[in-house]
Scaffold this motif. Sequence first.
Motif, mmCIF file in Angstrom:
data_model
loop_
_atom_site.group_PDB
_atom_site.id
_atom_site.type_symbol
_atom_site.label_atom_id
_atom_site.label_comp_id
_atom_site.label_asym_id
_atom_site.label_seq_id
_atom_site.Cartn_x
_atom_site.Cartn_y
_atom_site.Cartn_z
ATOM 1 N N ASP A 1 21.408 8.117 10.438
ATOM 2 C CA ASP A 1 20.819 6.804 10.179
ATOM 3 C C ASP A 1 19.420 6.753 10.802
ATOM 4 O OD1 ASP A 1 21.022 3.777 11.817
ATOM 5 O OD2 ASP A 1 20.981 3.832 9.625
ATOM 6 N N GLN A 2 18.459 6.234 10.037
ATOM 7 C CA GLN A 2 17.066 6.207 10.488
ATOM 8 C C GLN A 2 16.874 5.379 11.748
ATOM 9 O OE1 GLN A 2 15.105 4.909 6.836
ATOM 10 N NE2 GLN A 2 13.893 6.780 6.938
ATOM 11 N N LEU A 3 17.548 4.225 11.843
ATOM 12 C CA LEU A 3 17.369 3.386 13.030
ATOM 13 C C LEU A 3 17.870 4.095 14.279
ATOM 14 C CD1 LEU A 3 16.338 0.773 14.237
ATOM 15 C CD2 LEU A 3 18.609 -0.203 13.856
ATOM 16 N N MET A 4 18.971 4.811 14.180
ATOM 17 C CA MET A 4 19.483 5.522 15.357
ATOM 18 C C MET A 4 18.489 6.587 15.806
ATOM 19 S SD MET A 4 21.944 4.997 17.242
ATOM 20 C CE MET A 4 22.314 5.695 18.814
ATOM 21 N N GLU A 5 17.823 7.243 14.880
ATOM 22 C CA GLU A 5 16.784 8.213 15.236
ATOM 23 C C GLU A 5 15.638 7.527 15.970
ATOM 24 O OE1 GLU A 5 15.494 10.498 11.831
ATOM 25 O OE2 GLU A 5 17.570 10.921 11.265
ATOM 26 N N VAL A 6 15.275 6.317 15.532
ATOM 27 C CA VAL A 6 14.215 5.548 16.189
ATOM 28 C C VAL A 6 14.659 5.165 17.604
ATOM 29 C CG1 VAL A 6 12.892 3.387 16.117
ATOM 30 C CG2 VAL A 6 13.185 4.750 14.039
ATOM 31 N N ILE A 7 15.909 4.761 17.761
ATOM 32 C CA ILE A 7 16.450 4.387 19.079
ATOM 33 C C ILE A 7 16.396 5.584 20.032
ATOM 34 C CG2 ILE A 7 18.585 3.754 20.294
ATOM 35 C CD1 ILE A 7 19.208 1.998 17.744
ATOM 36 N N ILE A 8 16.815 6.746 19.558
ATOM 37 C CA ILE A 8 16.777 7.957 20.391
ATOM 38 C C ILE A 8 15.336 8.307 20.743
ATOM 39 C CG2 ILE A 8 17.238 10.449 20.376
ATOM 40 C CD1 ILE A 8 19.818 9.690 18.732
ATOM 41 N N SER A 9 14.424 8.164 19.791
ATOM 42 C CA SER A 9 13.003 8.405 20.067
ATOM 43 C C SER A 9 12.473 7.443 21.118
ATOM 44 C CB SER A 9 12.177 8.274 18.788
ATOM 45 O OG SER A 9 12.487 9.303 17.887
ATOM 46 N N ALA A 10 12.923 6.184 21.067
ATOM 47 C CA ALA A 10 12.493 5.185 22.059
ATOM 48 C C ALA A 10 12.962 5.574 23.457
ATOM 49 C CB ALA A 10 13.012 3.797 21.675
ATOM 50 N N VAL A 11 14.179 6.085 23.572
ATOM 51 C CA VAL A 11 14.678 6.541 24.875
ATOM 52 C C VAL A 11 13.838 7.710 25.379
ATOM 53 C CG1 VAL A 11 16.619 7.643 26.074
ATOM 54 C CG2 VAL A 11 17.043 5.724 24.529
ATOM 55 N N GLU A 12 13.585 8.675 24.500
ATOM 56 C CA GLU A 12 12.791 9.845 24.899
ATOM 57 C C GLU A 12 11.383 9.438 25.331
ATOM 58 O OE1 GLU A 12 13.106 12.358 21.460
ATOM 59 O OE2 GLU A 12 15.160 12.945 21.955
ATOM 60 N N GLU A 13 10.744 8.552 24.572
ATOM 61 C CA GLU A 13 9.406 8.064 24.912
ATOM 62 C C GLU A 13 9.425 7.332 26.257
ATOM 63 O OE1 GLU A 13 5.394 6.995 24.933
ATOM 64 O OE2 GLU A 13 6.397 8.497 23.699
ATOM 65 N N SER A 14 10.448 6.525 26.484
ATOM 66 C CA SER A 14 10.574 5.777 27.743
ATOM 67 C C SER A 14 10.700 6.705 28.935
ATOM 68 C CB SER A 14 11.791 4.857 27.693
ATOM 69 O OG SER A 14 11.665 3.893 26.693
ATOM 70 N N LEU A 15 11.564 7.704 28.827
ATOM 71 C CA LEU A 15 11.774 8.619 29.945
ATOM 72 C C LEU A 15 10.548 9.493 30.183
ATOM 73 C CD1 LEU A 15 15.508 9.589 29.412
ATOM 74 C CD2 LEU A 15 14.548 7.916 31.012
#
Length: 131
Positions: free
Chosen positions: A1-15
Amino acid sequence: DQLMEVIISAVEESLLQRKTQDDIVPFVLMLTKEGVVLQRFDKASISEALTSARTAINATDENALGYALAYDSQIENKGDTYDAVMIEAGTRAQAKGWRFIQRYRPSIGTQPLQKIGSLAYFGDAICYFNQ
């Protein structure tokens, strides 16, 4: 799912951001018909930044399909307090949004930042498209 990929990207960017500075500047990754757009909200306080981010999400047009709003937070679990990335996410097609957390240990001295566990669902949230 595209949104889940965006969520994972947001976590990676945050860390990644947290590794190089003391705080995570709140940001939104907006899933649009053309791709993903990043917008940061650097304000005097976290409250002002989150208000600005939520207002920006609500002001988007139908080109915006989903979003992940990321910010630094702390959570308590069984009496222990943890630093965590909080992600609030939503899609235009859903009435409710969702919250996810990724706990972490900040870098201390020579020890690098470390994730604690995996990304976890943290309950329903308001969908800012619908405000």
